[in-house]
Scaffold this motif. Structure first.
Motif, mmCIF file in Angstrom:
data_model
loop_
_atom_site.group_PDB
_atom_site.id
_atom_site.type_symbol
_atom_site.label_atom_id
_atom_site.label_comp_id
_atom_site.label_asym_id
_atom_site.label_seq_id
_atom_site.Cartn_x
_atom_site.Cartn_y
_atom_site.Cartn_z
ATOM 1 N N ASP A 152 0.838 -1.213 0.000
ATOM 2 C CA ASP A 152 0.000 0.000 0.000
ATOM 3 C C ASP A 152 0.869 1.257 0.000
ATOM 4 O O ASP A 152 0.593 2.224 -0.715
ATOM 5 C CB ASP A 152 -0.940 0.015 1.225
ATOM 6 N N TYR A 153 1.912 1.187 0.817
ATOM 7 C CA TYR A 153 2.817 2.338 0.899
ATOM 8 C C TYR A 153 3.488 2.571 -0.454
ATOM 9 O O TYR A 153 3.594 3.704 -0.925
ATOM 10 C CB TYR A 153 3.863 2.103 1.996
ATOM 11 N N GLU A 154 3.921 1.473 -1.096
ATOM 12 C CA GLU A 154 4.563 1.566 -2.408
ATOM 13 C C GLU A 154 3.590 2.141 -3.431
ATOM 14 O O GLU A 154 3.944 3.005 -4.231
ATOM 15 C CB GLU A 154 5.017 0.161 -2.844
ATOM 16 N N SER A 155 2.354 1.703 -3.364
ATOM 17 C CA SER A 155 1.329 2.197 -4.277
ATOM 18 C C SER A 155 1.099 3.692 -4.040
ATOM 19 O O SER A 155 1.024 4.492 -4.987
ATOM 20 C CB SER A 155 0.055 1.392 -4.061
ATOM 21 N N LEU A 156 0.969 4.082 -2.770
ATOM 22 C CA LEU A 156 0.770 5.495 -2.438
ATOM 23 C C LEU A 156 1.992 6.331 -2.840
ATOM 24 O O LEU A 156 1.858 7.457 -3.344
ATOM 25 C CB LEU A 156 0.491 5.668 -0.937
ATOM 26 N N SER A 183 4.102 5.646 -5.237
ATOM 27 C CA SER A 183 4.081 5.728 -6.704
ATOM 28 C C SER A 183 3.058 6.751 -7.167
ATOM 29 O O SER A 183 3.317 7.577 -8.048
ATOM 30 C CB SER A 183 3.682 4.367 -7.246
ATOM 31 N N GLU A 184 1.870 6.672 -6.569
ATOM 32 C CA GLU A 184 0.807 7.613 -6.928
ATOM 33 C C GLU A 184 1.232 9.045 -6.586
ATOM 34 O O GLU A 184 1.003 9.976 -7.363
ATOM 35 C CB GLU A 184 -0.479 7.247 -6.183
ATOM 36 N N ASN A 185 1.859 9.179 -5.428
ATOM 37 C CA ASN A 185 2.342 10.496 -5.009
ATOM 38 C C ASN A 185 3.385 11.024 -5.996
ATOM 39 O O ASN A 185 3.330 12.199 -6.398
ATOM 40 C CB ASN A 185 2.923 10.409 -3.590
ATOM 41 N N ALA A 186 4.298 10.190 -6.416
ATOM 42 C CA ALA A 186 5.324 10.593 -7.382
ATOM 43 C C ALA A 186 4.675 10.964 -8.708
ATOM 44 O O ALA A 186 5.039 11.975 -9.349
ATOM 45 C CB ALA A 186 6.352 9.481 -7.573
ATOM 46 N N GLU A 206 4.592 14.617 -10.476
ATOM 47 C CA GLU A 206 5.003 14.821 -11.868
ATOM 48 C C GLU A 206 3.889 15.539 -12.645
ATOM 49 O O GLU A 206 4.150 16.463 -13.419
ATOM 50 C CB GLU A 206 5.330 13.474 -12.520
ATOM 51 N N LYS A 207 2.634 15.125 -12.409
ATOM 52 C CA LYS A 207 1.500 15.789 -13.067
ATOM 53 C C LYS A 207 1.426 17.251 -12.652
ATOM 54 O O LYS A 207 1.208 18.135 -13.482
ATOM 55 C CB LYS A 207 0.179 15.093 -12.707
ATOM 56 N N ILE A 208 1.601 17.480 -11.345
ATOM 57 C CA ILE A 208 1.573 18.859 -10.845
ATOM 58 C C ILE A 208 2.668 19.677 -11.513
ATOM 59 O O ILE A 208 2.447 20.819 -11.942
ATOM 60 C CB ILE A 208 1.707 18.893 -9.300
ATOM 61 N N GLN A 209 3.837 19.089 -11.610
ATOM 62 C CA GLN A 209 4.957 19.787 -12.251
ATOM 63 C C GLN A 209 4.633 20.093 -13.719
ATOM 64 O O GLN A 209 4.868 21.203 -14.198
ATOM 65 C CB GLN A 209 6.223 18.930 -12.144
#
Length: 164
Positions: free
Chosen positions: A34-38, A40-43, A47-50
């Motif tokens: 779950d942490y890895e998924s979060l 990844s999603e956060n990264a 990137e989308k925000i950037q």
């Protein structure tokens, strides 16, 4: 920040009444996934925000350029209107001056025509007076030639011619 790998590799000391190691490992594995998924999603979101910030920056620059262009177009339009007004005012002033000049020429023509009429009237009056004098002389001569005395003189003259 803790990573998924650290969660997976976390070791807990054993105690007498400790937790079931398999269940803890299973829980930690799920937590790590779950942490890895979060993470990844956060990264991905970062990137989308950037990317969106970059796009927003481009649009802001485009908006600024368009605003500057609009301001320049408005200034140019104002300059053109001002220039057109000045040109129209100048043309109006020149037209007024030309009208005044033409009116002055017409006034001069009228003045000269009045002078000419006065002179012509004077000449015509003089000629009319002369004509009336001539008419009087003609009447006088007519009266003389058609008078009784002249007829007698002419008859006498005819008789003189016949005798010779």
């Amino acid at each position: 920040m803790i990573t998924a790998m650290e969660i997976r590799n976390q070791q807990f000391p054993k105690s007498l009444r400790g937790f079931n190691q398999d269940e803890v490992k299973k829980y930690l594995l799920n937590l790590a996934q779950d942490y890895e998924s979060l993470y990844s999603e956060n990264a991905s979101l970062k990137e989308k925000i950037q990317n969106l910030e970059y796009e927003l920056s481009k649009y802001r620059k485009l908006e600024e350029t368009m605003n500057n262009s609009l301001i320049l177009a408005q200034q140019t339009a104002e300059d053109l209107k001002s220039s057109a007004r000045k040109e129209a005012d100048l043309m109006l002033e020149e037209s007024k001056k030309r009208i005044i000049e033409v009116m002055m020429v017409y006034q001069e023509i009228i003045k000269r025509m009045n002078i000419f009429n006065v002179e012509l009237k004077s000449q015509v009056s003089a000629e009319l007076e002369l004509l009336e004098k001539n008419q009087k002389k003609i009447e006088e001569l007519s009266n003389f030639f058609y008078s009784k005395d002249f007829k007698e003189v002419m008859e006498s003259l005819e008789k003189v011619n016949l005798k010779e």
